[in-house]
Structures are given as C-alpha cells and as structure tokens.
Motif scaffolding. Structure first.
Motif, mmCIF file in Angstrom:
data_model
loop_
_atom_site.group_PDB
_atom_site.id
_atom_site.type_symbol
_atom_site.label_atom_id
_atom_site.label_comp_id
_atom_site.label_asym_id
_atom_site.label_seq_id
_atom_site.Cartn_x
_atom_site.Cartn_y
_atom_site.Cartn_z
ATOM 1 N N ASP A 200 15.452 29.326 9.583
ATOM 2 C CA ASP A 200 14.562 29.107 8.524
ATOM 3 C C ASP A 200 15.623 29.348 7.485
ATOM 4 N N MET A 201 16.006 30.566 7.400
ATOM 5 C CA MET A 201 16.950 31.148 6.104
ATOM 6 C C MET A 201 18.180 30.421 5.959
ATOM 7 N N LEU A 202 18.937 29.892 6.972
ATOM 8 C CA LEU A 202 20.136 28.951 6.988
ATOM 9 C C LEU A 202 19.607 27.722 6.519
ATOM 10 N N ASP A 203 18.326 27.279 6.611
ATOM 11 C CA ASP A 203 18.090 25.900 6.276
ATOM 12 C C ASP A 203 17.873 25.821 4.699
ATOM 13 N N GLU A 204 17.313 26.960 4.298
ATOM 14 C CA GLU A 204 17.006 27.367 2.774
ATOM 15 C C GLU A 204 18.112 27.326 2.171
ATOM 16 N N LEU A 205 19.267 28.417 2.580
ATOM 17 C CA LEU A 205 20.543 28.307 2.002
ATOM 18 C C LEU A 205 21.384 27.207 2.071
ATOM 19 N N GLU A 206 21.400 26.573 3.202
ATOM 20 C CA GLU A 206 21.983 25.086 3.253
ATOM 21 C C GLU A 206 21.548 24.086 1.920
ATOM 22 N N LYS A 207 20.243 24.097 1.767
ATOM 23 C CA LYS A 207 19.851 23.295 0.906
ATOM 24 C C LYS A 207 20.202 23.835 -0.617
ATOM 25 N N LEU A 208 20.392 24.874 -0.920
ATOM 26 C CA LEU A 208 21.073 25.588 -2.093
ATOM 27 C C LEU A 208 22.486 25.519 -2.272
ATOM 28 N N GLY A 209 23.174 25.003 -1.289
ATOM 29 C CA GLY A 209 24.439 24.819 -1.120
ATOM 30 C C GLY A 209 25.129 26.219 -1.143
ATOM 31 N N ALA A 210 24.518 27.141 -0.528
ATOM 32 C CA ALA A 210 25.138 28.734 -0.487
ATOM 33 C C ALA A 210 25.789 28.877 0.817
ATOM 34 N N VAL A 211 25.390 27.941 1.793
ATOM 35 C CA VAL A 211 25.911 28.012 3.283
ATOM 36 C C VAL A 211 26.219 26.632 3.537
ATOM 37 N N ARG A 212 27.100 26.420 4.502
ATOM 38 C CA ARG A 212 27.265 25.357 5.468
ATOM 39 C C ARG A 212 27.340 25.612 6.655
ATOM 40 N N ARG A 213 26.823 24.717 7.662
ATOM 41 C CA ARG A 213 26.908 24.886 9.043
ATOM 42 C C ARG A 213 28.106 24.208 9.715
ATOM 43 N N VAL A 214 28.892 24.708 10.582
ATOM 44 C CA VAL A 214 30.168 24.198 11.080
ATOM 45 C C VAL A 214 29.895 24.283 12.707
ATOM 46 N N ARG A 215 29.922 23.125 13.327
ATOM 47 C CA ARG A 215 29.987 23.064 14.836
ATOM 48 C C ARG A 215 31.245 23.846 15.515
#
Length: 119
Positions: A69-84
């Motif tokens: 949930d936190m990463l979803d929120e941070l990703e929407k803000l452009g603060a993190v990106r997920r990398v496979r």
C-alpha cells in the motif's frame, strides 16, 4: 486522586503527548508534498538502494501488505519506482524491488530534510 498524583503528570504521559504533537507537525509539513510520516521510513531505507518488498516490511516493522500500500502511494507520487528482478521469477526479491526514481530527490529536500534519496 489529585491532579498532582495523577498520570497526566508522569514523564511517560508527557513524552507521549510530545510525540503526538511532533508527529502532527511533521505530518503537516509533509502534507503539501502528498507524503505521510509512514512513508519516510520507506524512503529513508530505500536511500541505500533498491530493496525487496519483504525486506522493506521487515525493516520498517509492518506487514508486506502494508508495504505494498505504501509503495503504491509513493509510486503515484513519483517518489519510488518498482523494478522487476529478472533473477527472481516472483518479482519480489534479490536486486529488484522498489527504488527511488532518478529524479526522486525532491520530497525530502522540500520537507525540510537533507538529500534522502542518494544514488
């Protein structure tokens, strides 16, 4: 019980009240950035490099679903990106996982802190 002998005058109670007030002020400073205090531990941990989501959950002391949930929120803000992680077919371990984006230095700087998302 008199006010002098009550719990409201104990060090523990007063420290708790101080913590609540400090957390509220911190939240107020983060709000214009779309961030919440709970995001800061994740961002600080990620400043050392990419981490698996389960590793983040253990480090921050929350369940894996809360980290998602936190990463979803941070990703929407452009603060993190997920990398496979191509070495992990589940996509959650090893060298992959969330990381600060290349341009992700602004949130901490604007909130009054230093350069949190070191690369």
């Amino acid at each position: 019980m008199t006010v002098e002998g009550s719990l409201i005058n104990t060090v523990g109670f007063l420290l708790g009240k101080l913590g609540q007030q400090a957390n509220g002020q911190f939240a107020d400073r983060l709000a214009p950035l779309g961030l919440r205090p709970r995001h800061c531990a994740v961002l600080e941990f990620l400043s050392g490099g990419p981490r698996a989501q389960l590793e983040l959950a253990k480090a921050v002391g929350v369940t894996a679903s809360v980290v998602v949930d936190m990463l979803d929120e941070l990703e929407k803000l452009g603060a993190v990106r997920r990398v496979r992680d191509t070495a992990d077919r589940r996509g959650g371990g090893g060298g992959g996982g969330p990381r600060p984006p290349a341009r992700g230095r602004a949130p901490r700087r604007e909130s009054g802190g230093g350069d949190a998302q070191r690369r």
